[in-house]
Design an enzyme around this catalytic site. Sequence first.
Site, PDB file in Angstrom:
ATOM      1  N   ASN A 209      38.906  45.522  26.127  1.00  0.00           N
ATOM      2  CA  ASN A 209      38.128  44.343  26.527  1.00  0.00           C
ATOM      3  C   ASN A 209      36.646  44.667  26.423  1.00  0.00           C
ATOM      4  OD1 ASN A 209      37.163  45.409  29.174  1.00  0.00           O
ATOM      5  ND2 ASN A 209      39.364  45.501  29.542  1.00  0.00           N
ATOM      6  N   ASP A 277      45.540  44.635  31.890  1.00  0.00           N
ATOM      7  CA  ASP A 277      46.733  44.320  32.679  1.00  0.00           C
ATOM      8  C   ASP A 277      48.009  44.720  31.942  1.00  0.00           C
ATOM      9  OD1 ASP A 277      45.411  43.235  34.886  1.00  0.00           O
ATOM     10  OD2 ASP A 277      45.038  41.371  33.796  1.00  0.00           O
ATOM     11  N   LYS A 287      50.632  55.492  12.120  1.00  0.00           N
ATOM     12  CA  LYS A 287      49.898  54.249  11.868  1.00  0.00           C
ATOM     13  C   LYS A 287      50.831  53.176  11.297  1.00  0.00           C
ATOM     14  CE  LYS A 287      46.014  52.375   9.430  1.00  0.00           C
ATOM     15  NZ  LYS A 287      45.576  52.309   8.057  1.00  0.00           N
ATOM     16  N   ILE A 307      45.601  49.825  39.658  1.00  0.00           N
ATOM     17  CA  ILE A 307      45.038  51.011  40.325  1.00  0.00           C
ATOM     18  C   ILE A 307      44.532  50.650  41.725  1.00  0.00           C
ATOM     19  CG2 ILE A 307      43.231  52.774  40.167  1.00  0.00           C
ATOM     20  CD1 ILE A 307      43.573  52.321  37.025  1.00  0.00           C
ATOM     21  N   LYS A 339      42.630  37.640  46.396  1.00  0.00           N
ATOM     22  CA  LYS A 339      42.763  38.959  45.767  1.00  0.00           C
ATOM     23  C   LYS A 339      42.561  40.073  46.775  1.00  0.00           C
ATOM     24  CE  LYS A 339      42.031  38.837  41.495  1.00  0.00           C
ATOM     25  NZ  LYS A 339      41.411  38.618  40.207  1.00  0.00           N
ATOM     26  N   LYS A 343      45.569  42.728  47.112  1.00  0.00           N
ATOM     27  CA  LYS A 343      45.370  44.107  46.627  1.00  0.00           C
ATOM     28  C   LYS A 343      45.234  45.103  47.777  1.00  0.00           C
ATOM     29  CE  LYS A 343      44.061  42.981  42.129  1.00  0.00           C
ATOM     30  NZ  LYS A 343      44.182  43.620  40.838  1.00  0.00           N
TER      31      LYS A 343
HETATM   32  O1  C5P Z   1      43.661  41.419  39.148  1.00  0.00           O
HETATM   33  P1  C5P Z   1      42.269  41.610  38.645  1.00  0.00           P
HETATM   34  O2  C5P Z   1      42.207  42.321  37.318  1.00  0.00           O
HETATM   35  O3  C5P Z   1      41.421  40.379  38.659  1.00  0.00           O
HETATM   36  O4  C5P Z   1      41.608  42.574  39.741  1.00  0.00           O
HETATM   37  C1  C5P Z   1      40.339  43.100  39.606  1.00  0.00           C
HETATM   38  C2  C5P Z   1      40.189  44.324  40.463  1.00  0.00           C
HETATM   39  O5  C5P Z   1      41.358  45.129  40.403  1.00  0.00           O
HETATM   40  C3  C5P Z   1      39.069  45.216  39.980  1.00  0.00           C
HETATM   41  O6  C5P Z   1      38.565  45.903  41.082  1.00  0.00           O
HETATM   42  C4  C5P Z   1      39.790  46.146  39.029  1.00  0.00           C
HETATM   43  O7  C5P Z   1      39.075  47.378  38.874  1.00  0.00           O
HETATM   44  C5  C5P Z   1      41.110  46.335  39.716  1.00  0.00           C
HETATM   45  N1  C5P Z   1      42.254  46.560  38.820  1.00  0.00           N
HETATM   46  C6  C5P Z   1      42.863  47.799  38.780  1.00  0.00           C
HETATM   47  N2  C5P Z   1      43.970  48.000  37.991  1.00  0.00           N
HETATM   48  C7  C5P Z   1      44.465  46.996  37.244  1.00  0.00           C
HETATM   49  C8  C5P Z   1      43.843  45.723  37.268  1.00  0.00           C
HETATM   50  C9  C5P Z   1      42.748  45.536  38.062  1.00  0.00           C
HETATM   51  O8  C5P Z   1      42.389  48.713  39.480  1.00  0.00           O
HETATM   52  N3  C5P Z   1      45.521  47.218  36.470  1.00  0.00           N
END
Ligand code: C5P
Length: 402
Positions: A209, A277, A287, A307, A339, A343
Amino acid sequence: MLTDKRILLIVAGGIAAYKTPELVRLIAKAGGSTRVILTDAGAQFVTPMTLGSVSGDTVYDDLFSLTEESDMGHIQLSREADLVVVAPATADLMAKMATGLATDLASTTLLATDKPVMIAPAMNVRMWEHAATQQNLQTLSARGVHMVGPEEGDMACGEYGMGRMAEPAYILAAIQSFFQASNRLMGQRALVTSGPTHEAIDPVRYIANRSSGKQGHAIAAALAAMGAETTLVSGPTNLPDPAGVHMVHVQSARNMLDACESALPAHIAVCAAAVADWRPADEAASKMKKLPGEAPAPLSLSENPDILRTLGAAGNKRPGLLIGFAAETDSVVENAQKKRLSKGCDWILANDVSAGTGTFGGDENVIHLVDEHGVEDWPRLSKIAVAQKLANRIVDTLEASR
Ligand code: C5P
């Protein structure tokens, strides 16, 4: 108070130089002392006589002066201060600092110093926004240089925008908070994630990204500058490693999670990385070939570990203060509130990344900080200023909970 603090003030050539006698006066009133280096261009805007009168000392301006060098050499000038403040920091002097040029007393002293440096940039808005200046700013910030301002407003050249030097009272406040803050996270362990992740499709292709890592890197630098033992786990970026952090370079979300778990325990964790994600379900060992006439192979995806959520559910290994980001394009605050709960983190810094905001990959950010008490709306700030504001809030919160 700045009792017994010695400031070396470097005044470069911008119209804002006329405000520096006021800064010297405010430092003296707060109990500190100032020694001044004035560049040739700075002397076009403020006289050595004025600065000498308010500082009560010789004003240094000549690299090759026999009397000045025998009296107080540039090495000694650079070493005997507690803090070097550059105000106004012009685009030219910032460029010299970033590239390590030593062409006059000011730039030579800045190259020779081993003391903390704070700059108060001041320039025309277009010079401020120029990619060269922004890159120099990143370089300096990564090296641990502190920033105060600039501010938005009317400019001496008749334009309006970002680039006015912070007012002397504001610079004084930044100097005071620097001295208050520099040891405030001593003994604390911090973990920061930054940048994008790269999820391999085959040995040469990946899903990624547009995250630049600027915000996460600036946060790690700010925490380290306050004395925290900081680990920065970052996906691939074009940024230099910030000064004073333990750097762990990773590629994928799974690498990032492993590196984060190895960095525990931590008192503070800030997840600023834009973690993918999803990842390709099967990474091809060689390749993938484009075969004539054949349709592209479908790409099936698997979910990556979250994470932030994993850290939030880490039981007795959960960081004491866990902070996440939420990049949203609509219902920014409502989604951030949800969120925060889903989280299991303490604060969410929500930002609007809709097209046109320039946040993703840009240099500025508009933050809404969501915690258990509600929402705090921050003004538009540089990502470096966001990092400093966040670090200050972290310190205040940890101190209040002790
Ligand atoms: O779910 P979303 O991507 O919007 O969440 C954003 C937050 O979660 C950020 O702090 C990002 O660093 C963390 N995150 C993560 N691992 C993932 C997805 C998001 O730590 N796989």
